[in-house]
Scaffold this active site. Structure first.
Site, PDB file in Angstrom:
ATOM      1  N   ASP A  38       0.830  -1.218   0.000  1.00  0.00           N
ATOM      2  CA  ASP A  38       0.000   0.000   0.000  1.00  0.00           C
ATOM      3  C   ASP A  38       0.861   1.263   0.000  1.00  0.00           C
ATOM      4  O   ASP A  38       0.629   2.176  -0.791  1.00  0.00           O
ATOM      5  CB  ASP A  38      -0.935   0.006   1.216  1.00  0.00           C
ATOM      6  N   GLU A 138      -9.301  -2.083   4.372  1.00  0.00           N
ATOM      7  CA  GLU A 138      -8.938  -1.691   5.740  1.00  0.00           C
ATOM      8  C   GLU A 138      -9.954  -0.715   6.307  1.00  0.00           C
ATOM      9  O   GLU A 138     -10.349  -0.817   7.469  1.00  0.00           O
ATOM     10  CB  GLU A 138      -7.543  -1.053   5.739  1.00  0.00           C
TER      11      GLU A 138
END
Length: 254
Positions: A38, A138
């Site tokens: 990420d 997330e």
């Protein structure tokens, strides 16, 4: 999963980053580079948008491990300026100031919020925006620390599921070893995202897409994916119990 034109998505995010930096009259961006996919993808997108001279990477380990080498690989591949700041002395000093011994979750949250403070210190000092690295998987499951890695000025990946971030990373040329490594927040030795979430990202994203985007009934999702309904209920519970993380602090109506 949904079908995306990844080249269009990349261009859209690149334009978004450039636009936000220009609007703020900022000198660039600062990113916490962890060695994971990420933060690597965010850094690659930022360089594509702004050029390497306007991107600062902060590598902020508590443990000296492979993640530091991977984070350095990302920064050096891109040619961006970076700093390595060992947060252990800061976190340990904080821990000593407490009148209790924090459990691993509490300590992990302190570690993540320490990184946030360091990112904003550099942003303030050098007129930078903080680019967050959280993704949609997330965000929806609450798999982040409130006012920690969930705190940023802008979050370029926040509308992409984790499996989609992997696809973007491949197209940007993120090193293969970064893309293939097991996702981890690095909060304690042996910790992995999927162990903590109790589900693989591949299945999680398939369920989230159907629950949140398509608003399908649980029974239909279970039938379509050929999985027990308790898997969908587990994901639903992750969404419900983390709802507070996705809202600003609330007060009573006056």
């Amino acid at each position: 999963m949904r079908t995306l034109n990844y080249e269009e998505v990349i261009e859209k995010i690149v334009y978004f980053i450039k636009e936000k930096v220009d609007e703020a009259n900022a000198s660039g961006v600062v990113i916490g580079v962890s060695g994971g996919v990420d933060s690597a993808t965010t850094a690659f997108l930022a360089v594509k948008a702004l050029g390497k001279d306007k991107v600062l990477g902060l590598i902020m380990p508590y443990y000296e491990n492979q993640d530091v080498k991977d984070a350095k690989l990302v920064c050096e591949t891109l040619g961006i300026n970076y700093k390595i700041i060992n947060i252990k002395p800061i976190v340990d000093a904080f821990e000593k100031s407490l009148d209790f011994e924090p459990d691993k979750i509490t300590k992990g949250n302190v570690m993540v919020r320490t990184r946030m403070i360091l990112l904003y210190a550099h942003a303030n000092q050098y007129n930078l925006l903080v680019l967050g690295t959280s993704n949609k998987s997330e965000l929806l499951t609450g798999y982040y620390t409130k006012w920690g890695d969930g705190a940023s000025d802008y979050a370029p990946l926040v509308n992409l599921y984790k499996t989609e971030v992997w696809e973007i990373a491949k197209r940007l040329g993120v090193p293969e070893k970064i893309i293939k490594k097991k996702p981890t927040a690095g909060l304690w030795i042996g910790q992995t995202d999927e162990d903590e979430l109790g589900i693989s990202y591949k299945l999680l994203d398939e369920i989230l897409y159907r629950l949140v985007d398509l608003k399908m009934p649980k029974e239909k999702i279970a039938e379509e994916l050929n999985i027990p309904i308790k898997k969908i209920e587990h994901v639903e519970n992750l969404i419900k119990k983390s709802e507070h993380k996705r809202k600003l602090p609330a007060g009573p109506e006056i």
